[in-house]
Design an enzyme around this catalytic site. Structure first.
Site, mmCIF file in Angstrom:
data_model
loop_
_atom_site.group_PDB
_atom_site.id
_atom_site.type_symbol
_atom_site.label_atom_id
_atom_site.label_comp_id
_atom_site.label_asym_id
_atom_site.label_seq_id
_atom_site.Cartn_x
_atom_site.Cartn_y
_atom_site.Cartn_z
ATOM 1 N N GLU A 145 -16.574 -94.833 -23.874
ATOM 2 C CA GLU A 145 -15.134 -94.752 -23.606
ATOM 3 C C GLU A 145 -14.442 -93.709 -24.483
ATOM 4 O O GLU A 145 -13.568 -94.031 -25.295
ATOM 5 C CB GLU A 145 -14.463 -96.112 -23.783
ATOM 6 C CG GLU A 145 -14.903 -97.115 -22.741
ATOM 7 C CD GLU A 145 -14.014 -98.355 -22.682
ATOM 8 O OE1 GLU A 145 -13.319 -98.638 -23.673
ATOM 9 O OE2 GLU A 145 -14.031 -99.029 -21.641
ATOM 10 N N GLU A 300 -18.714 -101.556 -16.887
ATOM 11 C CA GLU A 300 -18.205 -102.737 -17.588
ATOM 12 C C GLU A 300 -17.149 -103.425 -16.743
ATOM 13 O O GLU A 300 -16.253 -102.771 -16.202
ATOM 14 C CB GLU A 300 -17.514 -102.344 -18.906
ATOM 15 C CG GLU A 300 -18.391 -101.862 -20.003
ATOM 16 C CD GLU A 300 -17.556 -101.566 -21.266
ATOM 17 O OE1 GLU A 300 -16.446 -102.108 -21.410
ATOM 18 O OE2 GLU A 300 -18.022 -100.763 -22.085
ATOM 19 N N GLU A 348 -14.278 -109.415 -30.947
ATOM 20 C CA GLU A 348 -14.412 -109.681 -29.515
ATOM 21 C C GLU A 348 -15.041 -111.031 -29.218
ATOM 22 O O GLU A 348 -15.578 -111.242 -28.137
ATOM 23 C CB GLU A 348 -15.178 -108.525 -28.850
ATOM 24 C CG GLU A 348 -14.336 -107.263 -28.911
ATOM 25 C CD GLU A 348 -14.871 -106.092 -28.108
ATOM 26 O OE1 GLU A 348 -14.052 -105.378 -27.522
ATOM 27 O OE2 GLU A 348 -16.089 -105.888 -28.098
ATOM 28 N N LYS A 349 -14.939 -111.952 -30.188
ATOM 29 C CA LYS A 349 -15.597 -113.243 -29.961
ATOM 30 C C LYS A 349 -14.901 -114.064 -28.882
ATOM 31 O O LYS A 349 -15.506 -114.972 -28.321
ATOM 32 C CB LYS A 349 -15.748 -114.022 -31.258
ATOM 33 C CG LYS A 349 -14.477 -114.294 -32.004
ATOM 34 C CD LYS A 349 -14.784 -115.024 -33.304
ATOM 35 C CE LYS A 349 -13.598 -115.068 -34.244
ATOM 36 N NZ LYS A 349 -13.221 -113.727 -34.732
ATOM 37 N N PHE A 350 -13.641 -113.754 -28.586
ATOM 38 C CA PHE A 350 -12.978 -114.490 -27.505
ATOM 39 C C PHE A 350 -13.018 -113.737 -26.178
ATOM 40 O O PHE A 350 -12.302 -114.071 -25.244
ATOM 41 C CB PHE A 350 -11.541 -114.839 -27.910
ATOM 42 C CG PHE A 350 -11.502 -115.805 -29.057
ATOM 43 C CD1 PHE A 350 -12.097 -117.056 -28.947
ATOM 44 C CD2 PHE A 350 -10.901 -115.455 -30.265
ATOM 45 C CE1 PHE A 350 -12.087 -117.953 -30.014
ATOM 46 C CE2 PHE A 350 -10.887 -116.335 -31.329
ATOM 47 C CZ PHE A 350 -11.482 -117.589 -31.213
HETATM 48 C C1 GAL Z 1 -14.207 -101.715 -23.460
HETATM 49 C C2 GAL Z 1 -15.293 -101.290 -24.431
HETATM 50 C C3 GAL Z 1 -16.218 -102.431 -24.779
HETATM 51 C C4 GAL Z 1 -15.431 -103.690 -25.048
HETATM 52 C C5 GAL Z 1 -14.585 -104.010 -23.852
HETATM 53 C C6 GAL Z 1 -13.778 -105.271 -23.995
HETATM 54 O O1 GAL Z 1 -13.073 -100.938 -23.650
HETATM 55 O O2 GAL Z 1 -16.048 -100.229 -23.929
HETATM 56 O O3 GAL Z 1 -16.980 -102.071 -25.901
HETATM 57 O O4 GAL Z 1 -14.647 -103.506 -26.187
HETATM 58 O O5 GAL Z 1 -13.675 -102.954 -23.639
HETATM 59 O O6 GAL Z 1 -12.951 -105.505 -22.877
#
Ligand code: GAL
Length: 664
Positions: A145, A300, A348-350
């Site tokens: 990103e 993603e 990012e645990k949640f």
């Molecule tokens: C994206 C990122 C990931 C993660 C995800 C969470 O922006 O590439 O690593 O952080 O968001 O939504």
């Protein structure tokens, strides 16, 4: 590739090795065949300067390979380790206000920093040497990103790089002074060495300097990508991607898409927003268009709630599957998630994972398993794989216009993507699939081309649009088009540049309606504009924009009604060569817009998809995909076989349901 890719970001460095074995077993259970590995592993791979530790990664890649899971291997440059910033604080990014962004989060690097680029190149070289021939490897994932958190850096290294970029572009300082209009407010430069990035300033900054800095910043990030891709290509012929972020302002993805072997995208629509399915559909169409129609990857999405909104809505039962099929229907050949296993520590645990905190006996894991099984089924979804999506309508999308129209000191406050989205919604309501295009791209496949607010337009772009209409196309030009040239100088004599000839009109003066907050104060001043004409379905409303249009040779098809613009043209039509060119001098609300597009598309002979409220239809290859985004069961009368069940289509589709209809 023999089937859809299915999987997600995999961060084994966050887990003990015992968990890796369970991961592979569960991946098999879920139908996962692709894992994106190493995206944030720099500190683990190179824990101290120049000391590389690959043992753990060898083991992970071998385990995945033994389990039949292929690898999308990252170059790991997205998050430099703390030791690098401590040793070289000059590689840290600096904001326009002069604030340094430190380590302890991620993406703490200046894209122009020679130090960052040198260390990144060394890391990438080491990774490529070690894994180029690993049998699990099927894709390279450069960085992550680009620009997500730091798209513009204002530090001294950036200033130096900006000066070189400008010198390359303009050649002489006189040319730059002319382009930037520096006679204004005493901004004249005697040499390139006087120029800085557009750092915080007392009031409006020089608009062309700001636009050039946007162009430069996209180019600098792309140069980072290119540097890594070159290292990979010198040693490996495995395809390369970097994950895009949909309509992401800071990177001109038309340029970027030329450099990747496969377009991939990250997408996080808000489940709580009723417009999300339509907005997400638009994002998918952009991804397909960027790749020139080639299949792309959803790199993603979240299997459930994210962690970064004020309120993180869960996905409805079936919604993750429905949105995944939306991608597949609009050209994706792979569905991946962030992330495989939900983290227990860190920021990012949640954020949901395919294996959530609750384990495998959960709705999220069951839905992940179900979709994996469907995408891996020997027959069914494979009828869509690799197939094209054909669109007869193109919408022009342009990063320069996006950057410039949202600058301050403009005719009105505009959100460019909202302008585009309103046309996209109109086209969707009229039952057509669209591609996104560049004005100077190949427009010949399209029966209609829509040009929303192409605020900044070069002579070449305007000539290409004219040639499209003259050659028999139906050209639809929206307001705030052709106002400025590429240096952001106003196009005088009625704006629109050469499109004045194409459209048979000129624009004399802007007259946007009162902004809602003013309207609320001023008694009775409604912000809506009223328009009238058969072409907009009789009487309709419009908002955001009005202007005084002078007709030279066009037909007036709708006029403004009431207020200062009463009786002035709102929609005009002009015959041009063997085609026609429409001008729309306002932002029509959805009902009149759909009526208008219906008229244009019918005349242009554009094929339509079925229309059922709440249901998205799109055709990929020979398959008609129906996705019910509403919360009720709907009745469908399309006949055929549903490839998901192998049975005749049921005639109904439950909420969040999907049908892949082979007609006939
Ligand atoms: C994206 C990122 C990931 C993660 C995800 C969470 O922006 O590439 O690593 O952080 O968001 O939504």
């Amino acid at each position: 590739m023999s089937g859809f890719w299915y999987g997600g970001d995999y961060n084994p460095e966050q887990w003990p090795a015992e968990v890796w074995r369970e991961d592979v077993q569960l991946m098999n259970r879920a139908g996962v065949n692709l894992a994106s590995v190493g995206i944030f592993s720099w500190a683990r791979i190179e824990p101290r300067e120049g000391e590389f530790d690959f043992d753990w990664l060898d083991e992970v890649l071998d385990l995945l390979h033994a389990g039949g899971v292929s690898v999308d291997l990252a170059t790991a440059t997205a998050s430099p380790p703390p030791w690098l910033a401590l040793k070289h604080p000059e590689m840290l990014p600096v904001t326009a206000e002069g604030v340094t962004l430190w380590s302890g989060s991620r993406q703490a690097y200046c894209p122009s920093s020679p130090v960052y680029r040198r260390y990144a190149a060394r890391l990438v070289t080491a990774i490529v040497e070690r894994y180029a021939d690993h049998p699990a490897l099927v894709l390279w994932h450069v960085n992550n990103e680009y620009g997500c958190h730091v798209s513009h850096c204002y530090c001294d290294a950036s200033a130096a790089a900006f000066r070189s970029w400008l010198e390359e572009k303009y050649g002489t300082i006189e040319r730059l002074n002319e382009a930037w209009g520096t006679a204004f407010w005493s901004q004249h430069y005697a040499g390139f060495d006087e120029i800085l990035p557009p750092r915080s300033a007392p009031t409006f900054k020089n608009p062309t300097q700001v636009l050039d800095f946007d162009r430069f910043s996209s180019d600098e990030l792309l140069a980072c990508f290119r540097a890594e891709a070159e290292i990979i290509r010198s040693r490996s012929s495995i395809p390369i991607t970097t994950n895009f972020m949909g309509f992401f302002k800071a990177a001109d993805y038309w340029a970027w898409a030329q450099e990747v072997d496969i377009v991939s995208d990250d997408s996080y629509p808000d489940p709580a927003d009723p417009l999300s399915p339509a907005y997400a559909a638009m994002q998918r169409d952009l991804m397909r268009s960027l790749g020139g129609g080639k299949p792309w990857l959803l790199m993603e999405q979240s299997p459930g709630a994210v962690n970064w909104r004020e309120r993180n809505a869960a996905k409805l039962p079936g919604q993750m599957r429905a949105w995944s099929y939306q991608c597949v229907a609009r050209g994706a050949d792979g569905i991946l998630f962030f992330q495989w296993r939900q983290a227990v520590a860190g920021a990012e645990k949640f954020h949901a994972g395919m294996v959530p905190h609750g384990g495998t006996d959960t709705r999220i894991f069951r839905e992940v398993e179900q979709l994996g099984a469907e995408l891996r089924a020997p027959s069914g979804t494979d009828a869509l794989l690799g197939q094209p999506v054909t669109a007869q309508v193109g919408i022009v999308f342009d990063w320069d216009s996006w950057w410039a129209i949202e600058q301050p000191a403009s005719p009105t406050k505009v959100q460019y993507v909202h302008e585009v989205f309103s046309w996209y919604l109109g086209a969707a309501a009229a039952g057509v699939t669209v591609d996104f295009v560049q004005a100077t791209g190949d427009l010949t496949p399209y029966r209609t081309v829509i040009v929303p607010s192409l605020f900044v337009a070069s002579d070449e772009q305007l000539a290409a649009l004219d040639a499209y209409a003259a050659g028999g196309g139906a050209l639809v030009v929206g307001h705030l088009t052709g106002i400025l040239d590429k240096d952001l100088h106003a196009r005088t004599g009625g704006y629109l540049g050469a499109l004045r000839e194409t459209l048979g009109v000129r624009v004399e003066e802007f007259a946007p309606p009162a902004a809602p907050d003013l309207a609320a104060v001023g008694a009775g001043r409604a912000p809506a504009l009223h328009v009238r004409g058969d072409v907009v379905g009789g009487d309709g409303t419009a908002s955001e924009w009005g202007e005084y249009v002078v007709v030279d040779s066009a037909e007036v098809e709708a006029t403004f009604v009431g207020g200062a613009l009463d009786g002035h043209p709102a929609v005009t039509r002009h015959a041009r060569g063997s085609g026609e060119a429409w001008y729309v001098a306002t932002r029509l609300d959805q009902v009149p817009l759909t009526a208008f597009l219906d008229r244009v598309l019918t005349a242009a002979g554009v094929d339509r998809l079925p229309q059922v409220p709440g249901v998205e239809f799109v055709r990929r290859g020979d398959v008609l995909v129906a996705i019910n985004h509403s919360d009720e069961t709907v009745v469908l009368d399309q006949q055929g076989t549903d490839l998901l069940t192998g049975e005749p289509t049921a005639g109904r589709l439950e909420a969040q349901g999907v049908a892949l209809i082979a007609e006939g």
